[in-house]
Design a protein around this motif. Structure first.
Motif, mmCIF file in Angstrom:
data_model
loop_
_atom_site.group_PDB
_atom_site.id
_atom_site.type_symbol
_atom_site.label_atom_id
_atom_site.label_comp_id
_atom_site.label_asym_id
_atom_site.label_seq_id
_atom_site.Cartn_x
_atom_site.Cartn_y
_atom_site.Cartn_z
ATOM 1 N N GLU A 1 26.013 0.321 39.498
ATOM 2 C CA GLU A 1 27.017 -0.718 39.737
ATOM 3 C C GLU A 1 28.384 -0.090 39.877
ATOM 4 O O GLU A 1 28.730 0.816 39.121
ATOM 5 C CB GLU A 1 27.090 -1.676 38.534
ATOM 6 N N LEU A 2 29.170 -0.613 40.798
ATOM 7 C CA LEU A 2 30.557 -0.181 40.902
ATOM 8 C C LEU A 2 31.332 -0.903 39.811
ATOM 9 O O LEU A 2 31.340 -2.123 39.759
ATOM 10 C CB LEU A 2 31.117 -0.561 42.283
ATOM 11 N N GLU A 3 31.963 -0.145 38.938
ATOM 12 C CA GLU A 3 32.642 -0.800 37.822
ATOM 13 C C GLU A 3 34.141 -0.908 38.007
ATOM 14 O O GLU A 3 34.744 -1.876 37.589
ATOM 15 C CB GLU A 3 32.358 -0.038 36.519
ATOM 16 N N GLU A 4 34.709 0.127 38.596
ATOM 17 C CA GLU A 4 36.173 0.122 38.665
ATOM 18 C C GLU A 4 36.648 0.806 39.926
ATOM 19 O O GLU A 4 36.052 1.799 40.366
ATOM 20 C CB GLU A 4 36.701 0.915 37.476
ATOM 21 N N VAL A 5 37.706 0.281 40.486
ATOM 22 C CA VAL A 5 38.331 0.926 41.637
ATOM 23 C C VAL A 5 39.816 1.032 41.364
ATOM 24 O O VAL A 5 40.434 0.038 40.974
ATOM 25 C CB VAL A 5 38.134 0.073 42.917
ATOM 26 N N SER A 6 40.366 2.195 41.563
ATOM 27 C CA SER A 6 41.824 2.309 41.440
ATOM 28 C C SER A 6 42.313 3.243 42.536
ATOM 29 O O SER A 6 41.518 3.906 43.204
ATOM 30 C CB SER A 6 42.211 2.832 40.058
ATOM 31 N N GLY A 7 43.625 3.286 42.703
ATOM 32 C CA GLY A 7 44.181 4.121 43.760
ATOM 33 C C GLY A 7 44.391 3.309 45.007
ATOM 34 O O GLY A 7 44.401 2.092 44.977
ATOM 35 N N SER A 8 44.555 3.994 46.132
ATOM 36 C CA SER A 8 44.760 3.264 47.367
ATOM 37 C C SER A 8 44.171 4.053 48.523
ATOM 38 O O SER A 8 43.573 5.109 48.320
ATOM 39 C CB SER A 8 46.249 2.991 47.582
ATOM 40 N N VAL A 9 44.345 3.525 49.713
ATOM 41 C CA VAL A 9 43.666 4.093 50.883
ATOM 42 C C VAL A 9 43.900 5.602 50.969
ATOM 43 O O VAL A 9 44.987 6.109 50.742
ATOM 44 C CB VAL A 9 44.137 3.379 52.174
ATOM 45 N N GLY A 10 42.819 6.309 51.272
ATOM 46 C CA GLY A 10 42.934 7.765 51.348
ATOM 47 C C GLY A 10 42.545 8.425 50.046
ATOM 48 O O GLY A 10 41.962 9.515 50.055
#
Lengths: 298, 683, 166
Positions: B218-227
């Protein structure tokens, strides 16, 4: 819990069994009913087909009579229930109509704010407000072995699906399961009984009634439970006419759900209006449940 | 030195000019607003001639600021910024005014709209004077990509990127990739065997050197931005050592615990507590379902462990959190089937021989619970008649208003299979027939010729309440045949409900995790429904397949490929330019109160313990401006949205309102024009 | 307040780039008609709204101010709209003490798909403010000299604070 109570005309005379059993059952289940003082007829289907404003005003008068300290009104008769609900909704959705109705009510020194009173049917009050564990607790005489066909009819479940699901309601089924009965499969539970068609077109009405009786017989129900005086009248009082018309030999007792509910809660049949129905219910009730015990105090 | 403004008012054909008097606005701006050197109106500012006009004026008139009053900046901000850049004027010295979506298109009152247009233009003119040259920040694009969802759209996206030489992490929630397509029997209109066309792609993914397959994850967390996104993936414990497992299947065979398979077999078949979802699963590594395993329930059994020839069972395995860095994310999270019990009039769940479309697929499938035989719930009786009900849950104001796009074709497919495999009559009950892609209409004609019956009418009820002896034991379909204009009761043995496609139950929260939103129907919102269906409002997050809206397999494949192409474009370019809309703190004036520190959801503000001041980490700042507004000392500046600019914009927007405090226009110059003066004295 | 039927309120609207600005765009694309009284200013997030923006707007003659942002839980920047909500609450309270009726300051949530809803909210607000009449602070102020001074002081303070910015 306290509720305002609107018996309606049918419950006064022709369906007195319903009124009597409603009050008896409500008392046992701690549902306090306060009958509206000086309530008037709701006009059934006739008024609305004549003039909407008159109909709404006459019906709204009853809503206006509900004491300010009460905000729920129980109407056991399906037509009354629908009329009261419909009027409340019409006044809310159509502000101009609402204003005119209030003008009419003002002539009698009354007024009604749409949405103030929530119209309920006793069935959903028992199912939702009293609830399963409270009902099960009060069962004195489980209806073991009694096969019931719960019949909802149209007007309580449609158009507003507030009391129960419009297409396949289940609250009466649930209630009678709690009371220990065997609830049979009754696929026509929400199909029309013909209503006033008995006055307008007997063949049409009789066919609709026949289907309901047929299905009950097919699924071997001992009796049919109703929640509307019209439905009960149609299926009970016209049963012999239906038999004559179709050369069938139905003999299915049709009673109000509160009557049988009362039995489970320990009340005597005489207190529940049994004996008033045309196709007698007592024989099958005695056969399944044994002779009625002496009134038990609980 | 005063700025030199160029004002350009676009007609946009008659889109703006039809309601706003654009010539008047241009004329008025030229004479009323201070520092306006050039004020023009033109038919189509976004055209090359329009842009050329701006570029020429910048050069010849030495413009230092440009205002383009046209459509929404969401459409053409880039266009006009580029025009300025071409003429060597910093692109951030250009401001757009929304005269179309916010003005001409929402009004029929020409006078009022023109007045509003003037106010909006004044606002932009005042604002732009305070705008500063800014440089976009280049961010290197990480060539790795995360694809979430291993259905056909996700698989396609993965293969395109992997074949191009870029690394892909494919995350799939269930134990195998394949998605719903793996459950189907045949696919319309070619009647290809679904598994036969899918499994080669699945194998390719499984074996590809550029793919890291993370199933049961499972994808739990996303941070940052494009690239440069940082993602956290939870690899759920399979309780099987993937390195040791050979996929021999003995564990599954010998497992004593059998349960109903509600997922792959749609509740019609069984699986074991340790299982692979289907024979062609990729990876072919089983999973122990903790809820049904005897060991996890009461500490007994362990048969799989005892019998595994390579000691691959690891009952003490734990979930693993994997942290990855990727440049872009493609969401291909698919759909779930509508619960037909919500429409009790059709009897699903109550009447045994009412099936959902998914259940029917499993019946037809040769590898399914009945080995491909179309039989009733008793597992053996062949139906003599089958009713297929369209639009169950779709095109329904009580449930889903949308059309699920595939059910008409799938219904035709089912009809064909019934006619091929049984001697049954088959009926389709439809509202409209929608075979609208290549080969679909021809397929419909084919079914008409094969003898499928079509009744145009939405079914009112499926019931076992019979009216005549001949109906006993059948399911009666009660319908108004709207072509005949009559009610019909059609007794059948089996009913198949074409249930709607619905968004996944957690689609909304999942989307928010990635910074994208859903439409009112619950599908992910694309950047533009016509022209940009795979991008989202968040740069670097793409969507593909049914999660963007109901569609068939070819359309899902196309979207997967499209998303992959977009990502490839970015990787090939190597860097992506981030808008320099970030906050910055004046360290000399910061008092170290730290009120801003906790306001940032991206942890972009750090506190320098030595200097006792707060500092914005530019790379993490997303430019919301909340800290700017919160700073009690006012020492945080929001680039391109600083206080001076916004206050000037407010002043300009209210140029024709009566100001009470003239010196309240902090930072903005007073309009020295007659109209404003008279407005001042009038009140 | 006079009930002037020809009075057209001037309302300043702040829309966040991601949701409400796009909702307004959508209303336009769908050609939904609503009154022209609201002049929209774009910010990246409703959390950017500094109370001085609102105060300045009123001071410069706005009859009402509307802030539009993403629904709680859907903010593009996670939860900055909650901060906007808090500021709005305190500001509304303060404004009331300055004699500004609560109907003149509204916070609405509109997702990018809710063009119709935003148009309706704007239409409703315009009508409410029209009934209230012009803000007419000048008239108010002549009655309450103390309030004028208090407000002037606040605005000057902020003006000074902002001079610290580059």
């Amino acid at each position: 819990m306290k509720y305002a109570y609107y018996p309606g005309c049918s419950l006064e005379v022709s369906s007195a069994a319903y009124d009597v059993s409603v009050r008896a059952v409500a008392e046992l289940l701690m549902i306090e009913l306060e009958e509206l003082d000086d309530w008037n007829c709701c006009g059934a289907t006739e008024y609305f087909s004549q003039d909407e404003l008159t109909a709404c005003s006459v019906i709204a008068r009853n809503l206006a009579l509900v004491e300010p300290r009460l905000d729920q009104l129980i109407a056991p008769c399906a037509a009354c229930y629908l009329n009261l609900k419909k009027t409340d909704r019409l006044m809310a959705e159509d502000a101009a109509m609402g204003a005119r109705v209030n003008e009419c009510l003002a002539a009698g020194g009354l007024s009604y704010q749409p949405g103030r009173v929530r119209v309920r049917h006793l069935l959903d009050v028992i199912h939702d407000d009293v609830g399963e564990s409270a009902v099960r607790d009060k069962v004195v005489r489980p209806l073991a072995g009694l096969r019931v066909a719960p019949y909802y009819g149209c007007q309580v479940v449609r158009p507003a699906a507030e009391a129960d699901c419009s297409e396949y309601p289940m609250k009466m089924d649930a209630l009678f399961t709690w009371l220990g009965a065997e609830v049979v499969h009754y696929p026509v539970k929400a199909h029309c009984c013909g209503g006033h068609m008995t006055q307008l077109s007997e063949p049409m009405a009789f066919e609709l009634i026949r289907r309901l009786l047929q299905s009950a017989v097919e699924y071997e129900a001992d009796l049919i439970l109703c929640m509307c005086p019209m439905c009960q009248l149609n299926m009970d009082a016209y049963q012999s006419r239906v038999n004559g018309f179709f050369q069938t030999s139905f003999r299915v007792p049709v009673v109000f759900f509160t009557q049988v509910c009362g039995l489970a809660l320990g009340l005597e049949p005489t207190r529940l209006g049994f004996g008033k129905e045309i196709v007698p219910a007592m024989p099958v009730l005695e056969a399944r449940l044994g002779a009625a015990p002496a009134a038990s105090s609980r | 030195m005063a700025e030199r403004l160029g004002i350009y008012v676009c007609h946009c054909g008659s889109n703006i000019a039809g309601t706003v008097d654009v010539e008047e606005v241009a004329r008025w701006a030229g004479t009323t607003i201070r520092d306006v050197v050039v004020s023009r109106d033109y038919k189509f500012m976004c055209s090359s001639l329009g842009q050329q006009m701006i570029e020429d004026d910048i050069g010849q008139q030495k413009l230092s600021r440009v205002v383009v009053a046209a459509c929404s900046p969401h459409l053409h901000e880039k266009t006009f910024r580029r025009a300025c850049a071409n003429a060597e004027l910093n692109p951030y010295l250009c401001q757009m005014v929304n005269l179309r979506e916010h003005c001409s298109w929402v009004s029929t009152d020409k006078v009022a709209a023109t007045a509003k247009a003037k106010a909006l233009v004044y606002a932009a003119a005042e604002r732009v004077k305070w705008q500063e040259p800014l440089e976009p920040m280049p961010v290197k694009v990480n060539p790795n990509t995360l694809v979430v969802g291993g259905g056909i759209a996700g698989i396609q996206a993965t293969l395109e990127l992997a074949d191009a030489g870029y690394h892909v992490y494919l995350v799939e929630r269930s134990p195998s990739i394949g998605g719903h397509m793996a459950q189907f029997d045949k696919t319309f209109p070619t009647l290809d065997c679904s598994a036969c066309i899918l499994t080669p792609k699945m194998s390719e993914v499984g074996q590809h050197e550029n793919v890291t397959l993370l199933t049961y994850s499972e994808l739990e967390e996303v941070s940052g931005s494009v690239g440069s996104f940082k993602v956290k993936i939870r690899k759920k414990a399979r309780y099987v050592d993937e390195a040791a497992c050979t996929g021999c299947g003995i564990c599954t065979e010998k497992c004593p615990r059998r349960v109903i398979d509600h997922d792959f077999e749609a509740g019609l078949g069984y699986r074991k507590a340790i299982y692979t979802p289907f024979p062609q699963a990729v990876p072919r590594i089983p999973v122990i379902d903790v809820a049904s395993c005897i060991w996890f329930d009461r500490g007994k059994c362990r048969a799989c462990e005892k019998l595994c020839p390579t000691n691959a069972i690891a009952l003490d395995q734990e979930d693993k959190i994997i942290e990855l860095e990727v440049g872009n994310v493609i969401l291909a999270t698919g759909w779930q089937l509508f619960d037909s019990r919500k429409l009790p009039q059709f009897g699903y769940g109550r009447l045994p021989n009412v099936f959902t479309n998914m259940e029917f697929e499993r019946l037809c499938n040769a590898a399914g619970p009945t080995s491909g035989k179309i039989v009733l719930r008793d597992g053996k009786t062949e139906p003599e008649s089958v009713a297929i009900l369209h639009c169950v849950g779709s095109r329904d104001v009580n449930h889903h208003e949308y059309c699920s796009a595939v059910c008409c074709m799938a219904a035709l497919k089912f009809g064909h299979l019934v006619l091929e495999k049984t001697k049954a009559q088959v009926y389709s009950f439809y509202i409209d027939m929608r075979p609208n892609q290549k080969g679909y209409e021809e397929f419909y004609q084919r079914l008409l010729e094969e003898g499928m019956h079509f009744v145009r009418g939405k079914v009112a009820e499926v019931t076992d309440a019979t009216r005549q002896p001949a109906e006993r034991g059948k399911l009666i379909v009660q319908v108004e045949d709207t072509l005949l204009g009559r009610q019909r009761r059609i007794p059948v043995d089996m009913v198949v409900l074409m249930g709607a496609m619905e968004p996944q139950p957690d689609a909304k929260e999942f989307g928010l995790k990635c910074g994208i939103s859903c439409s009112m129907a619950g599908w992910y919102t694309e950047r533009h429904p016509k022209l940009d269906p795979v991008a989202t409002m968040t740069d670097g997050i793409f969507i593909a397949g049914v999660c963007q809206g109901p569609k068939d397999i070819p359309a899902s494949v196309v979207q997967g490929a499209a998303a992959a192409a977009r990502v490839q474009g970015m990787i090939a370019k190597g860097t992506v330019m981030i808008e320099p809309i970030v906050a910055s703190i004046d360290e000399k004036a910061c008092s170290g109160c730290r009120i801003c520190n906790n306001l940032c959801p991206f942890s972009a503000i750090e506190f320098d313990g030595e200097k006792k001041v707060s500092r914005v980490i530019t790379a993490l700042c997303k430019g919301c401006g909340t800290c700017v507004a919160a700073c009690p000392a006012g020492v945080i500046t929001g680039a391109h949205f600083n206080n001076r600019q916004i206050l000037a914009e407010i002043g300009g927007a209210l140029w024709d309102a009566s100001p009470v405090l003239e010196d309240a226009r902090a930072g903005a110059d007073e309009p020295a024009d007659e109209e404003a003066e008279s407005a001042l004295s009038a009140r | 307040m006079s009930d002037n039927p020809t009075f057209e309120p001037k309302i300043l609207g702040f829309c966040c780039n991601w949701c409400s600005y796009r909702a307004a765009d959508l209303a336009g694309t769908a050609r939904i008609k609503y009154p022209t009284n609201v002049r929209i200013i774009r910010v990246m997030c409703s959390g950017r709204i500094d109370p001085t923006f609102v105060l300045n707007a009123f001071a410069l003659g706005a009859d009402a101010v509307m802030i539009a942002g993403c629904h709680p839980g859907e903010c593009h920047y996670v939860d900055q709209n909650y901060k906007a909500m808090r500021r709005y609450g305190m500001l509304k309270h303060t404004l009331r003490q300055m004699g500004i009726e609560p109907e003149r300051f509204r916070l609405v949530w509109a997702s990018a798909a809710e063009g119709q809803q935003l148009a309706e909210a704007i239409t409703q607000m315009v009508e409410e403010v029209r009934k209230l009449g012009p803000l007419a602070w000048a008239a108010n102020w002549q009655e309450n000299g103390q309030r004028i001074e208090a407000l002037e002081a606040i605005v000057h303070e902020h003006a000074e604070a902002m001079e610290v910015l580059a």
